[in-house]
Design a protein around this motif. Structure first.
Motif, PDB file in Angstrom:
ATOM      1  N   SER A 182     -27.283  -1.079  82.591  1.00 50.13           N
ATOM      2  CA  SER A 182     -26.035  -1.790  82.355  1.00 50.13           C
ATOM      3  C   SER A 182     -24.814  -0.904  82.571  1.00 50.13           C
ATOM      4  O   SER A 182     -24.197  -0.936  83.630  1.00 50.13           O
ATOM      5  N   ALA A 214     -18.561  -9.519  80.442  1.00 51.31           N
ATOM      6  CA  ALA A 214     -19.537  -8.438  80.306  1.00 51.31           C
ATOM      7  C   ALA A 214     -18.851  -7.075  80.307  1.00 51.31           C
ATOM      8  O   ALA A 214     -17.723  -6.925  80.778  1.00 51.31           O
ATOM      9  N   GLN A 232     -24.206 -19.004  72.518  1.00 51.96           N
ATOM     10  CA  GLN A 232     -25.154 -18.224  73.299  1.00 51.96           C
ATOM     11  C   GLN A 232     -25.738 -19.048  74.446  1.00 51.96           C
ATOM     12  O   GLN A 232     -25.823 -18.565  75.586  1.00 51.96           O
ATOM     13  N   TRP A 241     -24.924 -17.950  78.416  1.00 54.29           N
ATOM     14  CA  TRP A 241     -25.914 -17.538  79.407  1.00 54.29           C
ATOM     15  C   TRP A 241     -26.101 -18.599  80.477  1.00 54.29           C
ATOM     16  O   TRP A 241     -26.441 -18.269  81.629  1.00 54.29           O
ATOM     17  N   GLY A 258     -27.913  -8.059  69.340  1.00 59.90           N
ATOM     18  CA  GLY A 258     -28.026  -8.729  70.627  1.00 59.90           C
ATOM     19  C   GLY A 258     -29.027  -8.116  71.590  1.00 59.90           C
ATOM     20  O   GLY A 258     -29.449  -8.763  72.545  1.00 59.90           O
ATOM     21  N   ASP A 259     -29.409  -6.844  71.358  1.00 60.06           N
ATOM     22  CA  ASP A 259     -30.382  -6.184  72.236  1.00 60.06           C
ATOM     23  C   ASP A 259     -31.190  -5.183  71.410  1.00 60.06           C
ATOM     24  O   ASP A 259     -31.432  -4.055  71.839  1.00 60.06           O
ATOM     25  N   GLU A 298     -23.221  -3.690  73.484  1.00 55.79           N
ATOM     26  CA  GLU A 298     -22.476  -4.556  74.396  1.00 55.79           C
ATOM     27  C   GLU A 298     -22.606  -6.042  74.065  1.00 55.79           C
ATOM     28  O   GLU A 298     -21.666  -6.813  74.224  1.00 55.79           O
ATOM     29  N   LEU A 299     -23.779  -6.450  73.583  1.00 53.71           N
ATOM     30  CA  LEU A 299     -24.033  -7.872  73.346  1.00 53.71           C
ATOM     31  C   LEU A 299     -23.859  -8.277  71.891  1.00 53.71           C
ATOM     32  O   LEU A 299     -24.180  -9.410  71.516  1.00 53.71           O
ATOM     33  N   ARG A 336     -31.548 -15.356  77.298  1.00 54.32           N
ATOM     34  CA  ARG A 336     -30.564 -14.268  77.266  1.00 54.32           C
ATOM     35  C   ARG A 336     -31.041 -13.076  78.078  1.00 54.32           C
ATOM     36  O   ARG A 336     -30.281 -12.500  78.857  1.00 54.32           O
ATOM     37  N   ILE A 352     -29.369 -11.327  81.298  1.00 58.46           N
ATOM     38  CA  ILE A 352     -29.035  -9.901  81.358  1.00 58.46           C
ATOM     39  C   ILE A 352     -29.605  -9.271  82.624  1.00 58.46           C
ATOM     40  O   ILE A 352     -28.906  -8.566  83.371  1.00 58.46           O
TER      41      ILE A 352
END
Length: 402
Positions: free
Chosen positions: A65, A103, A205, A209, A255-256, A276-277, A343, A347
């Motif tokens: 990312s 993003a 969400q 996405w 989120g991750d 980030e998420l 999601r 990504i």
């Protein structure tokens, strides 16, 4: 005139590690030396960087990312009494090129890390820059945390006797994160609309996405069709008027959240990375995303927990979390897993798009993510459309069939 890229660049195999692979950093990710030195001199004078003492730089190759770099001054700052002067720092920046909407928001990540300092283990942040003219894209600078990152969730390089303890601590860490007061830390006002609910987070969400994937250009019609069917089903679920019987409030959602975004010292987690998420919303999204590792196929490109040795089952992960939070698992669990799979597909499709544009930070491997998106689209359709909301997954571990 052309900028002078910083020299002495090498690649680090894992996030926040000293295990260095002597390869050159891709030219697309070289940084302008003079501008970076000037910024460091102004905002981090204790770092001891100057034109006569430029930083050495290493590149963290794990992750697809945001390009992330380890910086050390070539020489320790003379006459300084602070331990910071000889320490390494980490620079994390948005990737170059055209990006998907919303993003790679570096200021947002910096805000989250700053708010969480002292509540859960995260790197300290030192500076943030939204001026893309300095090094090409916005960036922030944070503390370097020594340790190990396990790229595979089975943690094969950890002693088998310690893996179960490590997973228990991962779950406790997630519960600790979900108990952070989002009002007193300012996270509620900075990250969510007023009066945001868990249901609204799930709805956002799905919408986010769906929109991100609609911008994708390098995706097959079959994959696009599976994802569109899943999105339709998930929209119906997310918009449904069903009661949240577990009564958990909205919390900060990473989120991750998974092992390769956590720094370990032996079996002890010492830092959570990659915010980030993150968003304020439904904490069960993090739990479902973590347990999704147990449902990924073993023949796919993404690491799966279906073949593990000494690790818990996903049922145990959920049970441990429920005990930590004194709650019970919500209904509609397959739909949670479907949304998390959507999601992840979104990504990784972003990685595919950047790879075709030459902007993916992980190198050539990013192109292979096309295969991963195809597998995720099929899995997402099963979770979202083909399975009842609460049935066990068709190829779960034996412990999952109860």
């Amino acid at each position: 005139p052309a900028v002078t890229p910083i020299r002495r660049q090498v690649v680090i195999r894992d996030k926040m590690m000293d295990d260095i692979d002597e390869r050159s950093v891709p030219a697309a990710f070289a940084l302008p030396e003079a501008a970076l030195i000037a910024f460091l001199g102004k905002h981090l004078p204790w770092f001891g960087c100057s034109p006569d003492n430029p930083p050495s730089m290493s590149f963290f190759s794990h992750g697809q990312s945001n390009p992330t770099y380890l910086l050390r001054p070539a020489k320790a700052l003379q006459g300084s009494n602070t331990a910071q002067a000889s320490a390494a720092i980490v620079l994390r920046k948005a990737p170059p090129g055209k990006l998907l909407p919303s993003a790679h928001n570096m200021k947002r990540e910096w805000t989250i890390l700053k708010a969480l300092d002292g509540f859960v283990p995260v790197p300290k942040v030192f500076a943030v820059c939204e001026d893309a003219s300095i090094i090409g894209t916005p960036f922030y600078i944070m503390q370097f945390l020594p340790g190990q990152v396990h790229k595979h969730p089975t943690m094969p390089d950890m002693d088998r006797s310690k893996r179960r303890v490590a997973w228990q601590r991962i779950v406790q860490l997630l519960a600790d994160l979900h108990q952070v007061d989002i009002v007193s830390t300012g996270l509620a006002s900075n990250l969510s609309p007023a009066g945001s609910t868990r249901a609204q987070h799930r709805q956002r969400q799905v919408a986010r996405w769906a929109k991100q994937l609609s911008h994708a250009k390098h995706i097959s019609d079959d994959v696009k069709g599976m994802l569109e069917q899943s999105i339709t089903s998930l929209q119906s679920w997310a918009n449904g008027n069903w009661e949240e019987e577990d009564r958990l409030p909205v919390r900060l959602v990473h989120g991750d959240f998974r092992p390769d975004n956590i720094i370990f010292q032996q079996e002890h987690p010492v830092g959570i990375l990659d915010w980030e998420l993150a968003a304020v919303g439904d904490p069960w999204m993090d739990v479902a995303y973590l347990t999704m590792l147990w449902h990924l196929p073993t023949d796919g490109i993404l690491p799966s927990m279906q073949e593990n040795d000494g690790s818990p089952s996903s049922t145990e992960i959920v049970t441990w979390y429920c005990r930590c939070m004194q709650t019970s698992r919500p209904s509609g669990w397959n739909r949670y897993l479907g949304l998390c799979t959507l999601r992840l597909a979104g990504i990784l499709q972003g990685v595919v798009e950047r790879a075709h544009a030459g902007n993916a930070s992980g190198g050539d491997v990013a192109v292979v993510m096309t295969e991963a998106v195809t597998q995720l689209a099929s899995l997402c359709k099963k979770f979202s459309c083909e399975l009842p909301p609460d049935s066990p997954m068709i190829y779960s571990l034996p412990q999952e069939t109860v």
